[in-house]
Design a protein around this motif. Structure first.
Motif, PDB file in Angstrom:
ATOM      1  N   LEU A   1      40.784 -59.350 -13.841  1.00 29.66           N
ATOM      2  CA  LEU A   1      41.416 -59.086 -12.553  1.00 29.66           C
ATOM      3  C   LEU A   1      42.605 -58.134 -12.699  1.00 29.66           C
ATOM      4  N   TRP A   2      43.218 -58.164 -13.871  1.00 28.97           N
ATOM      5  CA  TRP A   2      44.372 -57.312 -14.161  1.00 28.97           C
ATOM      6  C   TRP A   2      44.005 -56.358 -15.288  1.00 28.97           C
ATOM      7  N   LEU A   3      44.290 -55.088 -15.106  1.00 28.59           N
ATOM      8  CA  LEU A   3      43.974 -54.076 -16.109  1.00 28.59           C
ATOM      9  C   LEU A   3      44.679 -54.418 -17.418  1.00 28.59           C
ATOM     10  N   PRO A   4      43.935 -54.598 -18.499  1.00 27.71           N
ATOM     11  CA  PRO A   4      44.574 -54.929 -19.773  1.00 27.71           C
ATOM     12  C   PRO A   4      45.617 -53.889 -20.180  1.00 27.71           C
ATOM     13  N   GLY A   5      46.799 -54.364 -20.493  1.00 24.36           N
ATOM     14  CA  GLY A   5      47.877 -53.495 -20.942  1.00 24.36           C
ATOM     15  C   GLY A   5      48.749 -52.929 -19.841  1.00 24.36           C
ATOM     16  N   ALA A   6      48.359 -53.120 -18.586  1.00 25.57           N
ATOM     17  CA  ALA A   6      49.178 -52.612 -17.477  1.00 25.57           C
ATOM     18  C   ALA A   6      50.377 -53.522 -17.249  1.00 25.57           C
ATOM     19  N   GLU A   7      51.479 -52.948 -16.788  1.00 20.66           N
ATOM     20  CA  GLU A   7      52.639 -53.742 -16.395  1.00 20.66           C
ATOM     21  C   GLU A   7      52.298 -54.483 -15.100  1.00 20.66           C
TER      22      GLU A   7
ATOM     23  N   ALA B   1      52.695 -50.376   1.512  1.00 20.98           N
ATOM     24  CA  ALA B   1      51.781 -49.273   1.189  1.00 20.98           C
ATOM     25  C   ALA B   1      51.400 -49.294  -0.288  1.00 20.98           C
ATOM     26  N   ALA B   2      51.505 -50.448  -0.919  1.00 22.16           N
ATOM     27  CA  ALA B   2      51.284 -50.544  -2.364  1.00 22.16           C
ATOM     28  C   ALA B   2      49.802 -50.452  -2.728  1.00 22.16           C
ATOM     29  N   PRO B   3      49.482 -49.749  -3.808  1.00 23.20           N
ATOM     30  CA  PRO B   3      48.117 -49.679  -4.320  1.00 23.20           C
ATOM     31  C   PRO B   3      47.853 -50.806  -5.311  1.00 23.20           C
ATOM     32  N   HIS B   4      46.676 -50.801  -5.905  1.00 27.11           N
ATOM     33  CA  HIS B   4      46.448 -51.676  -7.056  1.00 27.11           C
ATOM     34  C   HIS B   4      47.236 -51.168  -8.264  1.00 27.11           C
ATOM     35  N   LEU B   5      47.090 -49.849  -8.525  1.00 23.62           N
ATOM     36  CA  LEU B   5      47.679 -49.267  -9.728  1.00 23.62           C
ATOM     37  C   LEU B   5      48.568 -48.081  -9.390  1.00 23.62           C
ATOM     38  N   LEU B   6      49.660 -47.943 -10.139  1.00 23.29           N
ATOM     39  CA  LEU B   6      50.452 -46.722 -10.206  1.00 23.29           C
ATOM     40  C   LEU B   6      50.259 -46.177 -11.606  1.00 23.29           C
ATOM     41  N   TRP B   7      49.803 -44.925 -11.708  1.00 22.60           N
ATOM     42  CA  TRP B   7      49.440 -44.353 -13.013  1.00 22.60           C
ATOM     43  C   TRP B   7      50.217 -43.068 -13.255  1.00 22.60           C
ATOM     44  N   ASP B   8      50.864 -42.979 -14.422  1.00 19.88           N
ATOM     45  CA  ASP B   8      51.558 -41.775 -14.855  1.00 19.88           C
ATOM     46  C   ASP B   8      50.637 -41.022 -15.815  1.00 19.88           C
ATOM     47  N   PRO B   9      50.048 -39.898 -15.403  1.00 19.13           N
ATOM     48  CA  PRO B   9      49.104 -39.189 -16.276  1.00 19.13           C
ATOM     49  C   PRO B   9      49.760 -38.431 -17.414  1.00 19.13           C
ATOM     50  N   PHE B  10      51.094 -38.392 -17.429  1.00 19.16           N
ATOM     51  CA  PHE B  10      51.808 -37.693 -18.498  1.00 19.16           C
ATOM     52  C   PHE B  10      52.136 -38.618 -19.667  1.00 19.16           C
ATOM     53  N   THR B  11      52.362 -39.892 -19.373  1.00 20.73           N
ATOM     54  CA  THR B  11      52.706 -40.852 -20.429  1.00 20.73           C
ATOM     55  C   THR B  11      51.634 -41.917 -20.640  1.00 20.73           C
TER      56      THR B  11
ATOM     57  N   PRO C   1      45.608 -57.901  -7.874  1.00 15.00           N
ATOM     58  CA  PRO C   1      44.428 -58.105  -8.711  1.00 15.00           C
ATOM     59  C   PRO C   1      43.229 -57.356  -8.139  1.00 15.00           C
ATOM     60  N   ALA C   2      42.224 -57.122  -8.962  1.00 14.16           N
ATOM     61  CA  ALA C   2      41.084 -56.301  -8.554  1.00 14.16           C
ATOM     62  C   ALA C   2      40.336 -56.862  -7.361  1.00 14.16           C
ATOM     63  N   ASN C   3      40.295 -58.191  -7.227  1.00 16.09           N
ATOM     64  CA  ASN C   3      39.495 -58.791  -6.147  1.00 16.09           C
ATOM     65  C   ASN C   3      40.257 -58.926  -4.831  1.00 16.09           C
ATOM     66  N   SER C   4      41.426 -58.323  -4.743  1.00 17.71           N
ATOM     67  CA  SER C   4      42.196 -58.306  -3.500  1.00 17.71           C
ATOM     68  C   SER C   4      42.206 -56.897  -2.910  1.00 17.71           C
TER      69      SER C   4
ATOM     70  N   THR D   1      37.428 -47.405 -17.771  1.00 15.78           N
ATOM     71  CA  THR D   1      36.757 -48.524 -18.445  1.00 15.78           C
ATOM     72  C   THR D   1      36.863 -49.791 -17.600  1.00 15.78           C
ATOM     73  N   TRP D   2      38.018 -50.012 -17.023  1.00 13.65           N
ATOM     74  CA  TRP D   2      38.221 -51.179 -16.150  1.00 13.65           C
ATOM     75  C   TRP D   2      37.350 -51.060 -14.903  1.00 13.65           C
ATOM     76  N   ALA D   3      37.320 -49.877 -14.290  1.00  9.78           N
ATOM     77  CA  ALA D   3      36.492 -49.682 -13.094  1.00  9.78           C
ATOM     78  C   ALA D   3      35.021 -49.903 -13.413  1.00  9.78           C
ATOM     79  N   ARG D   4      34.570 -49.406 -14.554  1.00 10.54           N
ATOM     80  CA  ARG D   4      33.162 -49.604 -14.936  1.00 10.54           C
ATOM     81  C   ARG D   4      32.846 -51.075 -15.150  1.00 10.54           C
ATOM     82  N   SER D   5      33.827 -51.846 -15.635  1.00  7.74           N
ATOM     83  CA  SER D   5      33.578 -53.280 -15.834  1.00  7.74           C
ATOM     84  C   SER D   5      33.339 -53.982 -14.503  1.00  7.74           C
ATOM     85  N   TRP D   6      33.814 -53.375 -13.421  1.00  5.95           N
ATOM     86  CA  TRP D   6      33.572 -53.888 -12.066  1.00  5.95           C
ATOM     87  C   TRP D   6      32.385 -53.201 -11.406  1.00  5.95           C
ATOM     88  N   LYS D   7      31.598 -52.475 -12.225  1.00  9.07           N
ATOM     89  CA  LYS D   7      30.347 -51.823 -11.779  1.00  9.07           C
ATOM     90  C   LYS D   7      30.586 -50.651 -10.840  1.00  9.07           C
ATOM     91  N   VAL D   8      31.751 -50.017 -10.936  1.00  6.42           N
ATOM     92  CA  VAL D   8      31.982 -48.794 -10.164  1.00  6.42           C
ATOM     93  C   VAL D   8      31.264 -47.654 -10.883  1.00  6.42           C
TER      94      VAL D   8
END
Length: 281
Positions: free
Chosen positions: A4-10, A63-73, A81-84, A139-146
């Motif tokens: 439900l939570w991306l491994p390693g994400a804050e 207006a919060a998303p599931h994930l905030l991603w920094d593509p530089f770091t 969680p993914a199911n919400s 990888t996380w999205a694929r685990s949810w069959k996206v």
């Protein structure tokens, strides 16, 4: 069951979870934070990651998303969680439940705006970034069959929305492709890790010669100018492209036309269908 939570994400759980509409196929929606306006002539420093975390856990939690991603770091924060459902796309009452469509409807805000500056270098699109951590998200999205597909095509800076496609096909969608929304982000995206090539998007539809010229003002002029800058034909802009046609637009287009080997009336600075096609492919 996948994580439900991306491994390693804050983790910054907001708590107000709600179920998705699981009769639809799983999907991911990609946004950019676009928290500053910059241009090739006037780039701006990227907003700190922690500033956005504070926003999404404070005044911007609506207006919060599931994930905030920094593509530089590669840094990633997660708020739901993914199911919400999350809350980062417009969802009008009585319309398509855009925040809930799918077994999962994962919403990713990319810490980015066009012409942001990081460590002295300027980036025009997400495709230009290092895209650190993208493989973890996919990888996380694929685990949810996206599926690794863009049902409405890979994103550009133009909107393309089809409610039937949205309701019948899972995969990856840009904010520019979500029903009920008006945004045009995220723009060109990186090549998916593990794929052998980046799907090449079709050029946006040519709006006709009458869209360009003195006194004209429209979104096609802005799109033209932005693409000229991306292709390094923007040297005549002093403050960046806009919706209003100007002499800088004509001169930049003429430079591009001459680079194709054209002369005379074929390089007059006014885009025709072939100029448009070559510029966007």
């Amino acid at each position: 069951m996948p994580d439900l939570w991306l491994p390693g994400a804050e983790r910054h759980p907001l708590g107000d979870t709600a179920p998705t509409d699981t009769q639809y196929d799983p999907r991911v929606i990609w946004h950019i934070t676009w928290d500053r306006n910059a241009s090739a002539a006037k780039p701006a420093d990227l907003v700190p990651f922690d500033t956005l975390v504070k926003y999404f856990t404070g005044g911007g939690k609506g207006a919060a998303p599931h994930l905030l991603w920094d593509p530089f770091t590669g840094r990633i924060a997660q708020f739901y969680p993914a199911n919400s459902r999350a809350k980062s796309v417009v969802d009008t009452v009585g319309g398509t439940r855009t925040n809930r469509t799918g077994k999962v409807c994962l919403q990713v805000e990319i810490l980015f705006f066009p012409h942001c500056r990081v460590n002295g270098k300027t980036y025009a699109t997400v495709r230009d970034t290092p895209a650190k951590g993208l493989d973890r998200i996919l990888t996380w999205a694929r685990s949810w069959k996206v599926p690794d597909t863009w049902p409405m095509g890979t994103p550009m800076w133009t909107a393309h929305r089809d409610e039937r496609t949205w309701e019948t096909e899972g995969g990856h969608y840009g904010h520019s492709q979500v029903p009920e929304n008006q945004h045009t982000d995220p723009g060109p995206m990186p090549q998916w890790p593990g794929s052998t090539s980046t799907p090449k998007p079709a050029p946006p539809t040519f709006p006709g010669r009458s869209a360009f010229g003195p006194g004209k003002s429209n979104a096609s002029i802005l799109l033209l100018g932005q693409q000229l800058v991306r292709r390094d034909y923007g040297k005549h802009y002093r403050v960046g492209p806009s919706r209003d046609w100007g002499e800088a637009d004509r001169r930049n287009v003429a430079d591009f036309q001459r680079a194709q080997g054209w002369t005379g009336s074929d390089a007059d600075g006014y885009p025709g269908p072939e100029t448009w096609r070559r510029l966007f492919t």
